[in-house]
Write a protein that holds these residues in place. Sequence first.
Motif, PDB file in Angstrom:
ATOM      1  N   ASP A 161     -29.080  39.346  64.786  1.00 20.41           N
ATOM      2  CA  ASP A 161     -28.613  39.033  63.429  1.00 20.41           C
ATOM      3  C   ASP A 161     -27.177  39.504  63.220  1.00 20.41           C
ATOM      4  O   ASP A 161     -26.345  38.774  62.664  1.00 20.41           O
ATOM      5  CB  ASP A 161     -29.536  39.680  62.396  1.00 20.41           C
ATOM      6  N   GLN A 162     -26.893  40.726  63.670  1.00 19.79           N
ATOM      7  CA  GLN A 162     -25.539  41.251  63.497  1.00 19.79           C
ATOM      8  C   GLN A 162     -24.530  40.443  64.320  1.00 19.79           C
ATOM      9  O   GLN A 162     -23.438  40.116  63.836  1.00 19.79           O
ATOM     10  CB  GLN A 162     -25.494  42.723  63.909  1.00 19.79           C
ATOM     11  N   ILE A 163     -24.908  40.115  65.560  1.00 16.10           N
ATOM     12  CA  ILE A 163     -24.009  39.327  66.410  1.00 16.10           C
ATOM     13  C   ILE A 163     -23.786  37.946  65.804  1.00 16.10           C
ATOM     14  O   ILE A 163     -22.664  37.423  65.781  1.00 16.10           O
ATOM     15  CB  ILE A 163     -24.588  39.220  67.827  1.00 16.10           C
ATOM     16  N   ALA A 164     -24.877  37.348  65.288  1.00 20.50           N
ATOM     17  CA  ALA A 164     -24.767  36.009  64.704  1.00 20.50           C
ATOM     18  C   ALA A 164     -23.895  36.031  63.451  1.00 20.50           C
ATOM     19  O   ALA A 164     -23.094  35.111  63.222  1.00 20.50           O
ATOM     20  CB  ALA A 164     -26.149  35.462  64.382  1.00 20.50           C
ATOM     21  N   ARG A 165     -24.031  37.062  62.628  1.00 19.67           N
ATOM     22  CA  ARG A 165     -23.211  37.142  61.414  1.00 19.67           C
ATOM     23  C   ARG A 165     -21.730  37.301  61.764  1.00 19.67           C
ATOM     24  O   ARG A 165     -20.867  36.700  61.106  1.00 19.67           O
ATOM     25  CB  ARG A 165     -23.686  38.299  60.547  1.00 19.67           C
ATOM     26  N   SER A 166     -21.448  38.116  62.781  1.00 18.36           N
ATOM     27  CA  SER A 166     -20.045  38.280  63.187  1.00 18.36           C
ATOM     28  C   SER A 166     -19.482  36.974  63.743  1.00 18.36           C
ATOM     29  O   SER A 166     -18.351  36.579  63.421  1.00 18.36           O
ATOM     30  CB  SER A 166     -19.939  39.388  64.234  1.00 18.36           C
ATOM     31  N   ALA A 167     -20.285  36.299  64.584  1.00 17.42           N
ATOM     32  CA  ALA A 167     -19.825  35.033  65.153  1.00 17.42           C
ATOM     33  C   ALA A 167     -19.652  33.970  64.080  1.00 17.42           C
ATOM     34  O   ALA A 167     -18.696  33.181  64.113  1.00 17.42           O
ATOM     35  CB  ALA A 167     -20.820  34.549  66.211  1.00 17.42           C
ATOM     36  N   LEU A 168     -20.570  33.942  63.096  1.00 15.43           N
ATOM     37  CA  LEU A 168     -20.457  32.957  62.018  1.00 15.43           C
ATOM     38  C   LEU A 168     -19.227  33.232  61.157  1.00 15.43           C
ATOM     39  O   LEU A 168     -18.551  32.293  60.715  1.00 15.43           O
ATOM     40  CB  LEU A 168     -21.726  32.980  61.167  1.00 15.43           C
ATOM     41  N   SER A 169     -18.936  34.508  60.926  1.00 13.36           N
ATOM     42  CA  SER A 169     -17.756  34.848  60.140  1.00 13.36           C
ATOM     43  C   SER A 169     -16.480  34.339  60.812  1.00 13.36           C
ATOM     44  O   SER A 169     -15.597  33.774  60.156  1.00 13.36           O
ATOM     45  CB  SER A 169     -17.687  36.365  59.945  1.00 13.36           C
ATOM     46  N   GLU A 170     -16.387  34.523  62.127  1.00 12.43           N
ATOM     47  CA  GLU A 170     -15.218  34.026  62.853  1.00 12.43           C
ATOM     48  C   GLU A 170     -15.171  32.500  62.836  1.00 12.43           C
ATOM     49  O   GLU A 170     -14.101  31.889  62.713  1.00 12.43           O
ATOM     50  CB  GLU A 170     -15.250  34.530  64.299  1.00 12.43           C
ATOM     51  N   LYS A 171     -16.341  31.878  62.939  1.00  8.48           N
ATOM     52  CA  LYS A 171     -16.404  30.419  62.941  1.00  8.48           C
ATOM     53  C   LYS A 171     -15.957  29.856  61.596  1.00  8.48           C
ATOM     54  O   LYS A 171     -15.231  28.849  61.539  1.00  8.48           O
ATOM     55  CB  LYS A 171     -17.839  29.976  63.258  1.00  8.48           C
ATOM     56  N   ARG A 191     -28.737  28.362  56.868  1.00  8.16           N
ATOM     57  CA  ARG A 191     -28.922  27.372  57.926  1.00  8.16           C
ATOM     58  C   ARG A 191     -27.887  27.558  59.035  1.00  8.16           C
ATOM     59  O   ARG A 191     -28.211  27.503  60.228  1.00  8.16           O
ATOM     60  CB  ARG A 191     -28.819  25.966  57.337  1.00  8.16           C
ATOM     61  N   MET A 192     -26.645  27.787  58.667  1.00  7.38           N
ATOM     62  CA  MET A 192     -25.602  28.001  59.672  1.00  7.38           C
ATOM     63  C   MET A 192     -25.860  29.286  60.459  1.00  7.38           C
ATOM     64  O   MET A 192     -25.612  29.341  61.675  1.00  7.38           O
ATOM     65  CB  MET A 192     -24.229  28.046  59.002  1.00  7.38           C
ATOM     66  N   LEU A 193     -26.364  30.313  59.756  1.00  3.51           N
ATOM     67  CA  LEU A 193     -26.673  31.563  60.447  1.00  3.51           C
ATOM     68  C   LEU A 193     -27.790  31.355  61.454  1.00  3.51           C
ATOM     69  O   LEU A 193     -27.732  31.880  62.580  1.00  3.51           O
ATOM     70  CB  LEU A 193     -27.069  32.634  59.426  1.00  3.51           C
ATOM     71  N   ALA A 194     -28.830  30.600  61.086  1.00  4.39           N
ATOM     72  CA  ALA A 194     -29.937  30.328  62.006  1.00  4.39           C
ATOM     73  C   ALA A 194     -29.460  29.527  63.210  1.00  4.39           C
ATOM     74  O   ALA A 194     -29.866  29.793  64.351  1.00  4.39           O
ATOM     75  CB  ALA A 194     -31.052  29.585  61.275  1.00  4.39           C
ATOM     76  N   GLU A 195     -28.597  28.548  62.978  1.00  4.97           N
ATOM     77  CA  GLU A 195     -28.065  27.757  64.094  1.00  4.97           C
ATOM     78  C   GLU A 195     -27.214  28.622  65.016  1.00  4.97           C
ATOM     79  O   GLU A 195     -27.295  28.505  66.252  1.00  4.97           O
ATOM     80  CB  GLU A 195     -27.227  26.594  63.538  1.00  4.97           C
ATOM     81  N   THR A 196     -26.400  29.495  64.434  1.00  7.75           N
ATOM     82  CA  THR A 196     -25.579  30.399  65.250  1.00  7.75           C
ATOM     83  C   THR A 196     -26.449  31.344  66.061  1.00  7.75           C
ATOM     84  O   THR A 196     -26.161  31.616  67.238  1.00  7.75           O
ATOM     85  CB  THR A 196     -24.620  31.206  64.346  1.00  7.75           C
ATOM     86  N   ARG A 197     -27.537  31.837  65.444  1.00  3.28           N
ATOM     87  CA  ARG A 197     -28.445  32.737  66.149  1.00  3.28           C
ATOM     88  C   ARG A 197     -29.083  32.035  67.352  1.00  3.28           C
ATOM     89  O   ARG A 197     -29.194  32.616  68.429  1.00  3.28           O
ATOM     90  CB  ARG A 197     -29.512  33.247  65.189  1.00  3.28           C
ATOM     91  N   ARG A 198     -29.492  30.781  67.169  1.00  2.87           N
ATOM     92  CA  ARG A 198     -30.102  30.038  68.283  1.00  2.87           C
ATOM     93  C   ARG A 198     -29.086  29.799  69.401  1.00  2.87           C
ATOM     94  O   ARG A 198     -29.417  29.890  70.587  1.00  2.87           O
ATOM     95  CB  ARG A 198     -30.655  28.710  67.780  1.00  2.87           C
ATOM     96  N   GLU A 199     -27.848  29.483  69.020  1.00  2.00           N
ATOM     97  CA  GLU A 199     -26.815  29.252  70.032  1.00  2.00           C
ATOM     98  C   GLU A 199     -26.553  30.514  70.850  1.00  2.00           C
ATOM     99  O   GLU A 199     -26.428  30.459  72.079  1.00  2.00           O
ATOM    100  CB  GLU A 199     -25.529  28.782  69.357  1.00  2.00           C
ATOM    101  N   ILE A 200     -26.477  31.656  70.161  1.00  2.00           N
ATOM    102  CA  ILE A 200     -26.212  32.915  70.863  1.00  2.00           C
ATOM    103  C   ILE A 200     -27.375  33.272  71.781  1.00  2.00           C
ATOM    104  O   ILE A 200     -27.177  33.709  72.925  1.00  2.00           O
ATOM    105  CB  ILE A 200     -25.946  34.039  69.839  1.00  2.00           C
ATOM    106  N   GLN A 201     -28.605  33.084  71.287  1.00  3.12           N
ATOM    107  CA  GLN A 201     -29.765  33.390  72.115  1.00  3.12           C
ATOM    108  C   GLN A 201     -29.816  32.493  73.345  1.00  3.12           C
ATOM    109  O   GLN A 201     -30.163  32.939  74.442  1.00  3.12           O
ATOM    110  CB  GLN A 201     -31.043  33.234  71.304  1.00  3.12           C
ATOM    111  N   ALA A 202     -29.450  31.216  73.186  1.00  2.00           N
ATOM    112  CA  ALA A 202     -29.412  30.307  74.330  1.00  2.00           C
ATOM    113  C   ALA A 202     -28.343  30.731  75.328  1.00  2.00           C
ATOM    114  O   ALA A 202     -28.558  30.691  76.552  1.00  2.00           O
ATOM    115  CB  ALA A 202     -29.165  28.878  73.852  1.00  2.00           C
ATOM    116  N   GLN A 203     -27.177  31.142  74.814  1.00  4.08           N
ATOM    117  CA  GLN A 203     -26.110  31.597  75.708  1.00  4.08           C
ATOM    118  C   GLN A 203     -26.515  32.859  76.470  1.00  4.08           C
ATOM    119  O   GLN A 203     -26.187  33.005  77.654  1.00  4.08           O
ATOM    120  CB  GLN A 203     -24.837  31.843  74.907  1.00  4.08           C
ATOM    121  N   MET A 204     -27.215  33.762  75.787  1.00  7.03           N
ATOM    122  CA  MET A 204     -27.622  35.005  76.447  1.00  7.03           C
ATOM    123  C   MET A 204     -28.677  34.769  77.516  1.00  7.03           C
ATOM    124  O   MET A 204     -28.813  35.570  78.446  1.00  7.03           O
ATOM    125  CB  MET A 204     -28.161  35.986  75.398  1.00  7.03           C
ATOM    126  N   SER A 205     -29.460  33.695  77.397  1.00  4.93           N
ATOM    127  CA  SER A 205     -30.504  33.421  78.382  1.00  4.93           C
ATOM    128  C   SER A 205     -29.989  32.597  79.553  1.00  4.93           C
ATOM    129  O   SER A 205     -30.695  32.416  80.543  1.00  4.93           O
ATOM    130  CB  SER A 205     -31.674  32.687  77.714  1.00  4.93           C
TER     131      SER A 205
END
Length: 476
Positions: A161-171, A191-205
Amino acid sequence: MRAFAAIVHLTFRNAMRSHIFQLLLGLLLLCVGLIPTTISGDGTATGFIQISLLYSLSAVMLVLSLSSIWLGCYVMTQDVDSYQLHMVITKPVSRVTIWLGKFSGILLINTILLIFSTTIIYFIMLAKFYQQDFSKEDRARIENEVMVGRRVFWPDRPDLDQIARSALSEKLKVLEAQGKEIDRSPQGQERMLAETRREIQAQMSELKPGQTTFWTFSDIPTDLQRPLYMRYRLYIDKVATEGQRLTHGLWQIGKPRINEERGANVFEQARRQEYELHMFNLSEMPEQVKSGDFHEKVFPPEWGIVTPDGKVVLGYTNFDRQNGTQHFQPGDGPKILLRVSGFAVNYFRAVFVIFLELVILTGLGCAAAAFLTMPTAIFVVISYLLFGSFASYMAETSYFGGAADYIGYYVGKILLLVVIPIQKFEVTNLVANGELVEFSFIWRLIFAYLLLRALPLFLFGILMYRRREMGLIIRK
């Protein structure tokens, strides 16, 4: 006490006369006798035992769950419909005693059947293990992966959540600089936060060719006397069971070294947990593995891979020869396993969890039937359990496509405060995979679901049973 014992005895006898219960009993005997002896598995020795055990326990759990709901509703309403209870309540026997006696009688039946069926399955599993013509390697693998109880340690997960919020803020800053329109509504932001979270989780995997990733495991015992096992499954190019192939990768393990320059002696350095971690390859060349399958590695205790603060660090590099992207799903590991108990102890811990489920289902059936007719009581109990399953699914969703998704999410969160997601009692996968059924897990089930959710419903059912006016019940 004599009245209570008499009610338990009569409940036991009346339940055995139910045709539906006799049908369920026949199904239970078929499950116990046929499933463990007829399933052939997935072609491997380990899969042969795992699948037989999984299907056998799952079938017993399902049949006894249905039996608990049916008998709870049937026994509580039978005496009312036949007017027998009208005569009983005129005697010096409280309705609380009657309710508890019927509940105990039904639970006694299902407990006897549970112990009988699971004991038979246990000995059938042992007989199959010793009678099959397994190789020495297969037997050792089954003993280490299935016929055991191993504690599971998952890698430390970052705060998504914290990583996604930081990434969304930059986006959002980039989009604003480009002059693009941004949806500032709470729903749009979520919705944008959830999409960012999924993108980050996919990148980490994902692991690109030549890329290296590391995992850190915490709370590992520092005084190991037994080996650690690392279990993992990776996919190549896509996360799917089809289209998988052989791939290559190189594992590394971290070994701590006490820094002798930071203290007067080694013991003081260890107490302060001051060390340097050095990574070593587990093989000279990248290893060939089959993607889509589970694999295990063994770390003997003499390797000394646990740091003074109880951590283990693993590294992995993608050396796929076709330059494919490898994927590590969070639920597929890697995870560290440590043997804690034998198979018998872990197996009967799982049986106790099934018993807790039967206690809840029996009590729900008796509570609903205490003031409802039998069809209505069965409908209410099954609906309550379905609400628990749906609420758990809705509350765990990470996709928000519109207002309906948000409503479902919050409704699910609220429902989980009062309903019981019965899938939380599913432990057959743990036993089949040789993973320990922890006492802490059992206590959470008792506290969160039996005491906080089920017990108030039991008390409500008893209260309604006490206040029920039997003279108004007339069957034509």
